[in-house]
Design a protein around this motif. Structure first.
Motif, PDB file in Angstrom:
ATOM      1  N   LEU A  39       1.021  -1.177   0.061  1.00  0.00           N
ATOM      2  CA  LEU A  39       0.026  -0.019   0.014  1.00  0.00           C
ATOM      3  C   LEU A  39       0.860   1.437   0.047  1.00  0.00           C
ATOM      4  O   LEU A  39       0.365   2.160  -0.732  1.00  0.00           O
ATOM      5  N   ASN A  40       1.995   1.311   0.931  1.00  0.00           N
ATOM      6  CA  ASN A  40       2.695   2.602   0.717  1.00  0.00           C
ATOM      7  C   ASN A  40       3.618   2.521  -0.455  1.00  0.00           C
ATOM      8  O   ASN A  40       3.618   3.737  -1.007  1.00  0.00           O
ATOM      9  N   ASN A  41       3.952   1.334  -1.233  1.00  0.00           N
ATOM     10  CA  ASN A  41       4.645   1.526  -2.511  1.00  0.00           C
ATOM     11  C   ASN A  41       3.502   2.025  -3.412  1.00  0.00           C
ATOM     12  O   ASN A  41       3.980   2.821  -4.462  1.00  0.00           O
ATOM     13  N   TYR A  42       2.361   1.891  -3.352  1.00  0.00           N
ATOM     14  CA  TYR A  42       1.137   2.250  -4.224  1.00  0.00           C
ATOM     15  C   TYR A  42       0.930   3.903  -4.181  1.00  0.00           C
ATOM     16  O   TYR A  42       1.117   4.408  -4.807  1.00  0.00           O
ATOM     17  N   LEU A  43       0.995   4.406  -2.851  1.00  0.00           N
ATOM     18  CA  LEU A  43       1.086   5.740  -2.568  1.00  0.00           C
ATOM     19  C   LEU A  43       2.156   6.489  -2.957  1.00  0.00           C
ATOM     20  O   LEU A  43       2.168   7.491  -3.538  1.00  0.00           O
ATOM     21  N   LEU A  44       3.201   5.800  -3.081  1.00  0.00           N
ATOM     22  CA  LEU A  44       4.469   6.529  -2.944  1.00  0.00           C
ATOM     23  C   LEU A  44       5.101   6.586  -4.497  1.00  0.00           C
ATOM     24  O   LEU A  44       5.920   7.420  -5.047  1.00  0.00           O
ATOM     25  N   ASP A  45       4.419   5.545  -5.319  1.00  0.00           N
ATOM     26  CA  ASP A  45       4.708   5.239  -6.741  1.00  0.00           C
ATOM     27  C   ASP A  45       3.961   6.330  -7.558  1.00  0.00           C
ATOM     28  O   ASP A  45       3.839   6.087  -8.764  1.00  0.00           O
ATOM     29  N   ASN A  46       2.990   6.961  -6.979  1.00  0.00           N
ATOM     30  CA  ASN A  46       2.120   7.820  -7.634  1.00  0.00           C
ATOM     31  C   ASN A  46       2.846   8.828  -8.413  1.00  0.00           C
ATOM     32  O   ASN A  46       3.390   9.865  -7.856  1.00  0.00           O
ATOM     33  N   LYS A  47       2.639   8.918  -9.852  1.00  0.00           N
ATOM     34  CA  LYS A  47       3.557  10.015 -10.656  1.00  0.00           C
ATOM     35  C   LYS A  47       3.045  11.241 -10.516  1.00  0.00           C
ATOM     36  O   LYS A  47       3.858  12.257 -10.942  1.00  0.00           O
ATOM     37  N   ASP A  48       1.766  11.468 -10.202  1.00  0.00           N
ATOM     38  CA  ASP A  48       1.083  12.646 -10.141  1.00  0.00           C
ATOM     39  C   ASP A  48       1.373  13.668  -8.876  1.00  0.00           C
ATOM     40  O   ASP A  48       0.918  14.391  -8.675  1.00  0.00           O
ATOM     41  N   LEU A  49       1.847  12.724  -7.865  1.00  0.00           N
ATOM     42  CA  LEU A  49       2.115  13.278  -6.350  1.00  0.00           C
ATOM     43  C   LEU A  49       3.410  12.838  -6.158  1.00  0.00           C
ATOM     44  O   LEU A  49       3.564  11.717  -5.467  1.00  0.00           O
TER      45      LEU A  49
END
Length: 347
Positions: A39-49
């Motif tokens: 989940l943290n990887n999903y949040l941190l891997d966001n290209k727009d944020l």
């Protein structure tokens, strides 16, 4: 935090029931821990944020909020929920501040390592905490380490360098991520040392420590993500008002809070040694899942590096467990010998 247990004592419980409970607790620990990483990887891997510090800050805020919720529930249902009473004390907060600074470094570098390296290489990127434990124990606490434990650390170091080499050959290595991983490992070791030093301040209660730590971190993070210009990135983020984004952010904070509980639960139902072995096995499963999820192909030497890191960590845990048992047995043997000598002298 603990939920009251009205079940029979361990000696009275059937073996199958005890084994089932242990299996469920271990499975819960694996689920929470692996889910939190992905989940943290999903949040941190966001290209727009591009706001890793803000994401970490928000998770700390959620943890503080959950502490207050558990505090309220413990008063509402005292027979079911057991949680320490929370009352802010500025003196306690100030004395915990040095630990909070290390804590900020640990979770920030940890998330940055995950952001730049991904889940598959995350285990290797963060593998040096055991090595730093040995080094800092000698430098700070003046504690020596056995030859077997040092050899285990050498295996971990070898696996780390082999993994870095294989990622470099594959062209997927991020030196920035590696540096963050090393710094995260250092902060994990420092966090363990400082935690032992400040535990008396909170009467040895890990949940009070978690509350003050996250509260201090929440305040200290604010100027940090402002200075780093993450407010600009947040204002430009097109999903800032979307409920699904904030739902995932809150869920990340919940998992971050829950990992503390399930870790304690696993240690309670098994042992510290078994917990560390379970953590090593979980890291192995996590790596395999990440490779499958990303549909990537890894070389034999890449997998070898992972096995060296995990095998070295497992061996270190085993060696330290045996050494602790010897320390516990030695006083008992000495007392028995002393008692026997007294009896012989009386005769």
């Amino acid at each position: 935090m603990a939920f009251t247990d009205s079940s029979l004592s361990e000696k009275e419980e059937p073996f199958i029931w005890r084994a089932t409970k242990i299996a469920l607790v271990v499975a819960l620990y694996w689920f929470i821990s692996i889910s939190m990483v992905f989940l943290n990887n999903y949040l941190l891997d966001n290209k727009d944020l591009d706001a890793p510090v803000f994401i970490t800050f928000f998770q700390c805020v959620v943890s503080v909020g959950l502490c207050w919720i558990m505090n309220f529930l413990s008063k509402l249902f005292p027979g079911f929920v057991d949680f320490p009473s929370l009352k802010f004390d500025f003196r306690v907060s100030r004395e915990i501040l040095p630990l909070s600074v290390v804590f900020i470094g640990m979770i920030t570098f940890n998330n940055l390592c995950l952001k730049y390296l991904g889940v598959a290489f995350y285990t290797i990127g963060r593998s040096l905490s055991t090595v730093f434990n040995v080094v800092l124990s000698y430098v700070v606490l003046k504690q020596t380490t056995s030859l077997y434990a040092v050899l285990c650390c050498a295996v971990i170091l070898g696996g780390f360098w082999l993994g870095v080499d294989q990622e470099s050959i594959a062209g997927s290595l991020s030196w920035t991520g590696v540096i963050f991983g090393v710094l995260a490992s250092l902060c994990v070791s420092l966090n363990a040392i400082y935690t032992k030093k400040v535990m008396p301040v909170v009467d040895g209660n890990i949940w009070k420590l978690s509350y003050y730590n996250n509260l201090n971190a929440s305040v200290l993070f604010i100027p940090l993500f402002i200075i780093l210009g993450e407010l600009k990135s947040l204002s430009a983020f097109n999903r800032l008002t979307h409920l699904d984004f904030w739902g995932m952010m809150i869920l990340g904070g919940v998992f971050g809070f829950a990992i503390g509980y399930v870790t304690g639960l696993q240690i309670k139902f098994t042992s510290p040694l078994t917990h560390n072995v379970s953590g090593t096995a979980k890291a192995c499963a996590q790596t395999v899942l990440a490779v499958i999820f990303s549909a990537s192909s890894k070389t034999f030497l890449w997998w070898t590096s992972n096995m060296m890191v995990l095998g070295g960590s497992f061996a270190y845990t085993w060696v330290k467990g045996l050494e602790m048992k010897k320390v516990e047995v030695a006083p008992e043997t000495q007392n028995t010998s002393s008692q026997k000598s007294k009896e012989d002298s009386v005769v």
